[in-house]
Design a protein around this motif. Structure first.
Motif, PDB file in Angstrom:
ATOM      1  N   HIS A   1      -6.018  12.821  -9.631  1.00 50.66           N
ATOM      2  CA  HIS A   1      -5.865  11.837 -10.695  1.00 50.66           C
ATOM      3  C   HIS A   1      -4.641  12.072 -11.554  1.00 50.66           C
ATOM      4  N   SER A   2      -4.004  13.228 -11.429  1.00 43.72           N
ATOM      5  CA  SER A   2      -2.755  13.414 -12.162  1.00 43.72           C
ATOM      6  C   SER A   2      -1.713  12.393 -11.716  1.00 43.72           C
ATOM      7  N   CYS A   3      -1.863  11.847 -10.492  1.00 45.38           N
ATOM      8  CA  CYS A   3      -0.925  10.846  -9.972  1.00 45.38           C
ATOM      9  C   CYS A   3      -0.830   9.614 -10.871  1.00 45.38           C
TER      10      CYS A   3
ATOM     11  N   SER B   1       6.741  21.674  -6.817  1.00 41.32           N
ATOM     12  CA  SER B   1       7.774  21.135  -7.701  1.00 41.32           C
ATOM     13  C   SER B   1       7.210  19.931  -8.439  1.00 41.32           C
ATOM     14  N   VAL B   2       6.377  20.202  -9.431  1.00 41.45           N
ATOM     15  CA  VAL B   2       5.592  19.149 -10.052  1.00 41.45           C
ATOM     16  C   VAL B   2       6.443  18.085 -10.755  1.00 41.45           C
ATOM     17  N   PRO B   3       7.360  18.443 -11.664  1.00 40.94           N
ATOM     18  CA  PRO B   3       8.150  17.382 -12.319  1.00 40.94           C
ATOM     19  C   PRO B   3       8.943  16.542 -11.320  1.00 40.94           C
ATOM     20  N   GLU B   4       9.472  17.173 -10.276  1.00 42.18           N
ATOM     21  CA  GLU B   4      10.197  16.430  -9.253  1.00 42.18           C
ATOM     22  C   GLU B   4       9.277  15.457  -8.533  1.00 42.18           C
ATOM     23  N   ASN B   5       8.052  15.883  -8.239  1.00 45.05           N
ATOM     24  CA  ASN B   5       7.100  14.996  -7.565  1.00 45.05           C
ATOM     25  C   ASN B   5       6.721  13.819  -8.457  1.00 45.05           C
ATOM     26  N   TRP B   6       6.548  14.076  -9.739  1.00 45.85           N
ATOM     27  CA  TRP B   6       6.265  12.974 -10.656  1.00 45.85           C
ATOM     28  C   TRP B   6       7.409  11.968 -10.638  1.00 45.85           C
ATOM     29  N   ASP B   7       8.642  12.459 -10.603  1.00 48.05           N
ATOM     30  CA  ASP B   7       9.791  11.552 -10.533  1.00 48.05           C
ATOM     31  C   ASP B   7       9.777  10.745  -9.236  1.00 48.05           C
ATOM     32  N   HIS B   8       9.422  11.410  -8.114  1.00 53.82           N
ATOM     33  CA  HIS B   8       9.348  10.699  -6.841  1.00 53.82           C
ATOM     34  C   HIS B   8       8.328   9.555  -6.921  1.00 53.82           C
ATOM     35  N   ILE B   9       7.171   9.846  -7.535  1.00 52.92           N
ATOM     36  CA  ILE B   9       6.110   8.833  -7.639  1.00 52.92           C
ATOM     37  C   ILE B   9       6.569   7.664  -8.510  1.00 52.92           C
ATOM     38  N   SER B  10       7.099   7.972  -9.694  1.00 53.60           N
ATOM     39  CA  SER B  10       7.550   6.907 -10.597  1.00 53.60           C
ATOM     40  C   SER B  10       8.656   6.076  -9.962  1.00 53.60           C
TER      41      SER B  10
ATOM     42  N   LEU C   1       3.637   0.849   2.821  1.00 54.30           N
ATOM     43  CA  LEU C   1       4.921   1.374   2.352  1.00 54.30           C
ATOM     44  C   LEU C   1       5.080   2.863   2.639  1.00 54.30           C
ATOM     45  N   GLY C   2       4.134   3.412   3.419  1.00 55.14           N
ATOM     46  CA  GLY C   2       4.216   4.832   3.737  1.00 55.14           C
ATOM     47  C   GLY C   2       3.805   5.694   2.558  1.00 55.14           C
ATOM     48  N   ASP C   3       4.263   6.934   2.552  1.00 58.93           N
ATOM     49  CA  ASP C   3       3.884   7.895   1.522  1.00 58.93           C
ATOM     50  C   ASP C   3       5.078   8.295   0.662  1.00 58.93           C
ATOM     51  N   VAL C   4       4.802   8.556  -0.602  1.00 56.48           N
ATOM     52  CA  VAL C   4       5.805   9.142  -1.488  1.00 56.48           C
ATOM     53  C   VAL C   4       6.182  10.523  -0.951  1.00 56.48           C
ATOM     54  N   THR C   5       7.449  10.854  -1.018  1.00 58.46           N
ATOM     55  CA  THR C   5       7.902  12.186  -0.615  1.00 58.46           C
ATOM     56  C   THR C   5       7.426  13.223  -1.618  1.00 58.46           C
ATOM     57  N   ILE C   6       6.712  14.225  -1.124  1.00 57.83           N
ATOM     58  CA  ILE C   6       6.178  15.274  -1.989  1.00 57.83           C
ATOM     59  C   ILE C   6       6.848  16.602  -1.645  1.00 57.83           C
TER      60      ILE C   6
ATOM     61  N   ILE D   1       0.860  -1.181   0.000  1.00 61.25           N
ATOM     62  CA  ILE D   1       0.000   0.000   0.000  1.00 61.25           C
ATOM     63  C   ILE D   1       0.897   1.232   0.000  1.00 61.25           C
ATOM     64  N   LEU D   2       0.771   2.057  -1.036  1.00 60.59           N
ATOM     65  CA  LEU D   2       1.609   3.245  -1.176  1.00 60.59           C
ATOM     66  C   LEU D   2       0.736   4.493  -1.211  1.00 60.59           C
ATOM     67  N   GLY D   3       0.960   5.411  -0.281  1.00 60.01           N
ATOM     68  CA  GLY D   3       0.216   6.659  -0.248  1.00 60.01           C
ATOM     69  C   GLY D   3       0.871   7.724  -1.121  1.00 60.01           C
ATOM     70  N   ILE D   4       0.029   8.495  -1.809  1.00 56.68           N
ATOM     71  CA  ILE D   4       0.527   9.595  -2.639  1.00 56.68           C
ATOM     72  C   ILE D   4      -0.246  10.854  -2.233  1.00 56.68           C
ATOM     73  N   PRO D   5       0.217  11.567  -1.207  1.00 49.46           N
ATOM     74  CA  PRO D   5      -0.509  12.734  -0.681  1.00 49.46           C
ATOM     75  C   PRO D   5      -0.263  13.976  -1.526  1.00 49.46           C
ATOM     76  N   TYR D   6      -0.861  13.991  -2.691  1.00 51.87           N
ATOM     77  CA  TYR D   6      -0.519  14.985  -3.718  1.00 51.87           C
ATOM     78  C   TYR D   6      -1.789  15.516  -4.364  1.00 51.87           C
ATOM     79  N   ASP D   7      -1.924  16.837  -4.438  1.00 57.20           N
ATOM     80  CA  ASP D   7      -3.074  17.406  -5.166  1.00 57.20           C
ATOM     81  C   ASP D   7      -2.705  18.669  -5.934  1.00 57.20           C
ATOM     82  N   GLU D   8      -1.450  18.751  -6.368  1.00 51.56           N
ATOM     83  CA  GLU D   8      -1.037  19.916  -7.141  1.00 51.56           C
ATOM     84  C   GLU D   8      -1.492  19.841  -8.588  1.00 51.56           C
TER      85      GLU D   8
END
Length: 334
Positions: A142-144, A107-116, A98-103, A42-49
């Motif tokens: 949903h951009s996630c 910094s949108v492109p950086e966050n996308w890289d963190h998620i991938s 698995l905790g949350d992705v670092t957001i 289970i991976l959290g993605i606390p992101y809404d940018e």
């Protein structure tokens, strides 16, 4: 304080304990991640940018974990079937949080890289039997889904994507306008390992996006067609049997009467039984390689967090069905 929830007669109430998904172990360090076998991560993605409208879905991973505490750790009981699902997975600790992705804010492109990168890390993991975990991502907007599926290049095989939503999320990509929650499936369609894209439940008035999606060869199914074709079983039958499938589920695929904690709900959505049946029918017919659930907004929800609870129950009913299938049980025979 240490609580022995395994003692005879003991009970952990929903308001007790640190909220991990289904009270599963949280893997906090690289050593824990590398040395712990698990089947469902289970991976959290606390992101809404990616939200150009109302923000707040960044709080959803925590809310979903909190609502998962309402379920006991000995399986999920189905009253209609008088059967308990997920017994092995829950009692033998086959879930891992698995905790949350670092957001990084703004910094949108950086966050996308963190998620991938986080997705690739999970997909590259093997347990002692050589099995790969199945990943469930808790969004987030949903951009996630675009960076999640981008990270599925680590899967090593092509797969189909099924997208449940009220909106196509297929806006045209242009310079400076490409990372919103209106764009993810334009990205997903472009990934060479995505064999097909099926979008079900589409009913908003953004007809230009649906037309663009159809023009690109995707299957777009509105609610009228869904009912005319025969519902969940017919939808599942449109997918090749036994093929790998990734599911992306926006909570606004459901009817707005069911989801007060949703930013972009649209009239005439799926009922709970329809959505449950959709997910279960695909789990029976196809081999599931991943799931994301997005767009729950706890800041808009009712005090009892019914939207988060509904989302968690759908996830569990889906996983319960998936774990009953032969393709899943094969991992336990190794």
């Amino acid at each position: 304080m240490y609580t022995d929830d395994t003692a005879e007669g003991s009970s952990l109430y929903p308001f007790v304990g640190i909220p991990t998904f289904l009270r599963s172990k949280e893997l906090r360090t690289k050593e824990e991640f590398d040395n712990t076998d698990f089947d469902i991560g289970i991976l959290g993605i606390p992101y809404d940018e990616g939200m150009p409208y109302i923000t707040g879905v960044r709080h959803a991973p925590r809310a979903l974990r909190e609502q998962s505490l309402r379920f006991k750790n000995k399986g999920i009981y189905n009253t209609d079937e008088d059967k308990i699902y997920l017994v092995k997975e829950m009692t033998e600790h086959r879930f891992a949080d698995l905790g949350d992705v670092t957001i990084t804010p703004a910094s949108v492109p950086e966050n996308w890289d963190h998620i991938s990168d986080a997705v690739r890390k999970v997909l590259n993991k093997r347990d002692s039997r050589g099995s790969r975990p199945m990943l469930v991502c808790l969004g987030g907007d949903h951009s996630c889904t675009a960076p999640i599926v981008r990270g599925y290049d680590a899967l090593g095989e092509s797969f189909h994507v099924v997208h449940f939503d009220s909106h196509p999320d297929y806006s045209a990509i242009s310079e400076g306008f490409q990372y919103t929650n209106g764009h993810p499936f334009r990205w997903v369609h472009s990934f060479p390992y995505v064999k097909s894209l099926t979008q079900a439940g589409i009913r908003s008035f953004r007809e230009f996006e649906a037309r663009d999606s159809r023009a690109d060869g995707n299957r777009v199914i509105g609610m009228k067609e869904y009912h005319q074709m025969g519902g969940a079983d017919a939808l599942a039958a449109s997918l090749p049997e036994g093929e790998p499938v990734y599911i992306s589920f926006d909570i606004d695929a459901l009817d707005p009467s069911l989801i007060p904690g949703c930013t972009s709900a649209e009239p005439n959505g799926f009922t709970y039984p329809e959505m449950r049946d959709n997910l279960q029918a695909i789990a029976r017919r196809c081999r599931i390689v991943g799931l994301d659930l997005v767009c729950v907004n706890p800041l808009l929800d009712t005090p009892n967090q019914i939207t988060s609870y509904t989302a968690v129950q759908l996830i569990l009913e889906f996983l319960g069905t998936m774990c009953e299938q032969e393709y899943w049980k094969e991992r336990y025979k190794k």
